[in-house]
Design an enzyme around this catalytic site. Structure first.
Site, short mmCIF file in Angstrom:
data_model
loop_
_atom_site.label_atom_id
_atom_site.label_comp_id
_atom_site.label_asym_id
_atom_site.label_seq_id
_atom_site.Cartn_x
_atom_site.Cartn_y
_atom_site.Cartn_z
N CYS A 181 107.99 37.30 -44.54
CA CYS A 181 108.23 38.72 -44.47
C CYS A 181 109.63 38.53 -45.40
O CYS A 181 108.99 39.56 -45.64
CB CYS A 181 109.24 38.36 -43.12
SG CYS A 181 110.62 37.40 -42.68
N GLU A 230 101.78 45.14 -46.23
CA GLU A 230 101.86 44.27 -46.00
C GLU A 230 101.09 42.88 -45.60
O GLU A 230 100.01 42.77 -44.97
CB GLU A 230 102.63 43.65 -44.32
CG GLU A 230 103.31 42.04 -44.89
CD GLU A 230 104.81 41.42 -43.83
OE1 GLU A 230 105.09 41.38 -44.08
OE2 GLU A 230 104.02 42.76 -42.56
N GLU A 243 113.41 40.89 -35.66
CA GLU A 243 112.62 41.37 -37.33
C GLU A 243 111.24 41.57 -37.65
O GLU A 243 110.96 40.41 -37.11
CB GLU A 243 113.89 39.36 -37.93
CG GLU A 243 113.61 39.09 -39.52
CD GLU A 243 113.19 37.88 -39.88
OE1 GLU A 243 112.12 38.03 -40.73
OE2 GLU A 243 113.73 37.12 -39.19
N LYS A 245 108.36 32.25 -26.38
CA LYS A 245 107.42 31.83 -26.28
C LYS A 245 107.20 32.04 -27.52
O LYS A 245 107.26 32.61 -28.57
CB LYS A 245 107.27 33.88 -25.73
CG LYS A 245 105.67 33.63 -25.49
CD LYS A 245 104.83 33.07 -26.03
CE LYS A 245 104.53 34.14 -27.16
NZ LYS A 245 103.20 34.18 -28.28
#
Length: 495
Positions: free
Chosen positions: A299, A398, A265, A190
């Site tokens: 990331c 973040e 992750e 997906k």
């Protein structure tokens, strides 16, 4: 700073129209008939649409993957799987200019970034081809009375579900498809609704290369619909997810029904430490691009830059000047270094954090939206905040945009403490000419990957992963392949 425009280019034939799901070797629309518009982030214009899939579509894809796993695919020899991966390698490289342009159009990364991914794609596919046969049989000695032969097998786990983000689908899909093909698993992928086109085109090329029906399946749609259905599906044996912590927590809960294996992750707020003895000719551009690469939508981005106080002012001045030289614009322009953010939503998020940063710290460079209204794309200047502290919002949350926060420090021990003062543990970096400092600090940083005098390099044979709230499991290396297998012992009574 202005946006670099691009000359009109001939679009790949794949662009435009309604893209369907790949399920069991057939291209089918979402069962609901609904679609999701695909937007070019560089212009705000339309690139067509993708299927807005739901649980019914995921059921069909998982059933197709299960049938393939238990059918013809299970009889393929390691040599056949290895040759298939190498055939895919050749087909993709023959078509990589097209794939790079699709990725640039769909998620905004410049051609200067997407075209070189042909080398990485070649490397990762050759790595997984070399890992075929990881399920080798062993015959360990046993201490049983009588005449027993004991065997240890590593069979494939079965159907693997993959959910990947929008910030690099050309890379992300291989962490799912690569080990699945190498081990004999099957997969349902997906991709993110914001960037699915390159995945769909690669799936099309993989079927042309000879992947049997149902071995790989691609279902597009929103995470809350297709993603959630895949995570909780009892027919899925393993889920690999890359994305936010919040979504991962939802996936962990959804996976509990059949205790499926997980690899996660997640986010990061990575430290990049510049010591006073660092070579600033390398550290300034290295640390800057450790933040700005892919417009900060990475990331592992080293967005908390800790600089030892004796060189703090010089570093900020040099990073500010470097930042002003970066060319932002449409990724089709070969001179563009940074493209747009992925969407209006992400642009609003990043600009919101810049507003917060203006209240918390000193703006040294950037800080503005570029390109005007929605129709001009989702551009923001690469931004530097100086004189910050580690407890500020811009240093703890973040941002996922080209925003660097520079924080001064005095001693090595202070730098280590500040670097680890975050719930995340994905990556980190440091710049020093002292080998002892490099060794001590790299060992002390709580992160899955640490770079010394460089940032962001990756070898699929080594891999990477995270700790703390940055997830668990390993991508790349032998461990990644082995996580697609399970252990089985067989006792043969020969008496």
């Amino acid at each position: 700073m202005t946006v670099q425009t691009a000359k009109p280019a001939a679009l790949p034939a794949f662009i435009g129209g309604e893209k369907k799901n790949l399920i069991g070797g057939k291209w089918v629309p979402a069962s609901s008939g609904e679609t999701i518009p695909v937007i070019n982030p560089a212009t705000g214009g339309s690139l067509g649409s993708i299927a807005a899939s739901g649980s019914t579509d995921v059921d069909a894809a998982v059933a197709a993957a299960r049938a393939a796993f238990e059918g013809e695919w299970s009889s393929w020899t390691p040599d056949q799987r290895r040759k298939l991966i190498l055939k895919i390698h050749d087909v993709l490289l023959e078509n990589f200019d097209e794939l790079a342009m699709i990725e640039t159009l769909d998620m905004g990364a410049p051609l200067a970034r997407t075209k070189p991914l042909s080398g990485w794609t070649s490397q990762v596919l050759q790595f997984f081809a070399g890992q075929v046969g990881a399920g080798t049989v062993a015959a360990p000695e046993n201490s049983l009375p009588g005449d027993f032969l004991t065997l240890r097998y590593r069979p494939p786990v079965g159907v693997v579900g993959g959910i990947i983000p929008w910030n690099g689908p050309l890379i992300g899909l291989w962490w799912i498809f690569g080990p699945a093909l190498a081990t004999g698993c099957t997969a349902v992928l997906k991709p993110a609704e914001d960037a699915s086109l390159s995945v769909l085109r690669i799936a099309e090329l993989m079927t042309e290369a000879g992947v049997p029906d149902g071995v790989i399946n691609v279902v597009t749609g929103y995470g809350k619909d297709a993603g959630h259905a895949l995570a909780e599906h009892h027919g899925v044996d393993r889920i690999a997810f890359t994305g936010s912590v919040g979504t991962a927590q939802t996936i962990v809960r959804a996976s509990a029904g059949n205790l499926k294996r997980l690899q996660l992750e997640l986010g990061g707020k990575s430290p990049d430490i510049v010591f006073a003895d660092a070579d600033l000719d390398k550290a300034v551009p290295g640390a800057a691009m450790g933040v700005y690469t892919n417009s900060g939508q990475v990331c592992v981005a080293g967005t908390r830059i800790f600089v030892q106080r004796p060189i703090h002012e010089e570093f900020v001045a040099r990073m500010t000047e470097f930042t002003k030289t970066i060319r932002v614009g449409n990724g089709l322009d070969p001179d563009t270094q940074l493209g747009p953010l992925i969407s209006q939503r992400q642009l609003d998020r990043v600009l919101g954090y810049i507003d917060v940063g203006n209240k918390e710290a000193k703006l040294a460079a950037g800080g503005n939206r570029l390109g005007g209204d929605h129709a001009d794309g989702f551009y923001v200047e690469p931004t530097v905040f100086a004189g910050a502290t580690n407890d500020m919002t811009i240093a703890q949350e973040e941002i996922f945009g080209p925003v660097a926060t520079v924080i001064p420090f005095d001693t090595m021990d202070e730098a280590i403490t500040l670097a680890n003062a975050t719930p995340y543990g994905l990556a980190g970096g440091l710049w020093t000419e002292n080998l002892g400092t490099a060794h001590k600090v790299s060992q002390a940083i709580q992160a899955g990957t640490v770079w010394v005098n460089c940032y962001g390099v990756l070898d699929p044979s080594i891999g990477f992963g995270g700790t703390k709230m940055s997830g668990y499991g390993w991508k790349g290396g032998r461990e990644h392949v082995e996580s697609y297998l399970y252990d089985k012992a067989v006792y043969l009574n020969l008496g």
